[in-house]
Design a protein around this motif. Structure first.
Motif: not given
Length: 321
Positions: A260-289
């Motif tokens: 969750l933390g990695r996804a939140l930071v990746a989104l902030l750094l690469h897409a310039k969008v801030l989410v809460e940890p709950s909001g990062a859960a879907g991206l965290a799953a996608a980033l697992s490959g």
């Protein structure tokens, strides 16, 4: 329920909610090995998709019912959404929130003029407090997730996502949805069934009520364990939500706090969008490959997060994303 209920909700909500952007990020695509379509509900009114369901449900009440006031129980985002809907319709709102609710969400509810009753740390404790308020005041409870009007309203986020991807030349293969009580994923399933898109859930491994329920074939209560995702900690998924999800969800992903933390930071750094940890859960799953090579819609469900937590997560994960 069907996609037609979602389309009707979209018509009722026109002009009342934000048609949030669908974002693309080549850097995040590379990290996931997939074509990601990011639905930024963190940019919705009150900073979360919950505004859709609450405005729809309260708007569907009779004026006489609304006039007695609205009541709900929530860890934060639904609380703010119901407070917003009450303000829009000029009626009082009382919200049962957990004693450990994030300060940013408590402040948001108060800023919208609602009264807060603090009650325990679980959804069952909050629900009991809300029912006590209802008995005293006669107000109407706006269920956080287990209600057809809530489900249809939340489904409008996925409807917009699918429409936007198609308009830009991409037919999604899959949609990944963060799951708490199940309102968002139930609405997503109604849309995805009609569009022949696979739906996957994303939950903290410590609060995986939907994943356990799908495995068991019936709703299973799961005492919520520790997680950064404060919005994904129900004791159980809703009954109507589960009935819809069990026929459409193709698989479940469980994500831990590091993901969750990695996804939140990746989104902030690469897409310039801030989410809460709950909001990062879907991206965290996608980033697992796990969805490599597919066209994947990701619902970024909310963005109400404590600044101090963001700073800590950047310090911990910035070098890894």
């Amino acid at each position: 329920m069907s996609v037609e209920d979602v389309r009707a909700a979209a018509e009722r909500l026109a002009g009342k909610v934000v048609r949030t952007p669908v974002l693309r990020s080549p850097a995040l695509d590379a990290l996931a090995g997939a074509e990601l379509w990011l639905k930024a509900e963190c940019l919705q009114r009150i900073g979360a998709f919950k505004a859709r369901g609450a405005l729809h449900a309260v708007g569907r009440m009779s004026p006489e019912t609304r006039s007695r006031g609205v009541i709900t129980y929530s860890s934060g985002n639904h609380a703010q959404a119901v407070a917003l809907a009450a303000r829009e319709f000029g009626v009082p709102a009382t919200i049962a929130m957990p004693v450990d609710a994030p300060a940013v969400k408590v402040a948001g509810v108060r800023a919208l003029g609602a009264e807060i009753v603090f009650a325990g740390t679980t959804s069952d404790e909050r629900r009991a407090a809300a029912l006590a308020v209802q008995e005293r005041t006669g107000g109407a409870i706006v269920d956080p997730f287990d209600d057809p009007d809530i489900i249809a309203g939340q489904g409008t986020a996925t409807l917009e996502l699918v429409e936007e991807a198609l308009a830009r030349g991409s037919k999604l293969d899959a949609i990944v949805v963060p799951v708490g009580g199940g309102g968002l994923i139930a609405g997503a399933c109604l849309v995805a069934e009609a569009a022949d898109i696979a739906v996957y859930s994303a939950e903290p491994g410590t609060c995986n009520a939907l994943a356990q329920s799908l495995r068991a074939g019936a709703r299973v209560p799961v005492p919520p364990g520790p997680t950064l995702a404060d919005g994904l900690r129900p004791v159980r998924v809703g009954e109507q939500n589960f009935d819809i999800a069990r026929r459409a969800v193709r698989g479940s992903f469980e994500v831990d706090d590091d993901a969750l933390g990695r996804a939140l930071v990746a989104l902030l750094l690469h897409a310039k969008v801030l989410v809460e940890p709950s909001g990062a859960a879907g991206l965290a799953a996608a980033l697992s490959g796990a969805l490599r090579g597919r066209r994947v819609g990701v619902l970024l469900s909310g963005g109400n997060v404590e600044p101090a937590l963001v700073a800590a997560l950047i310090g911990r994960h910035a070098g890894a994303v």
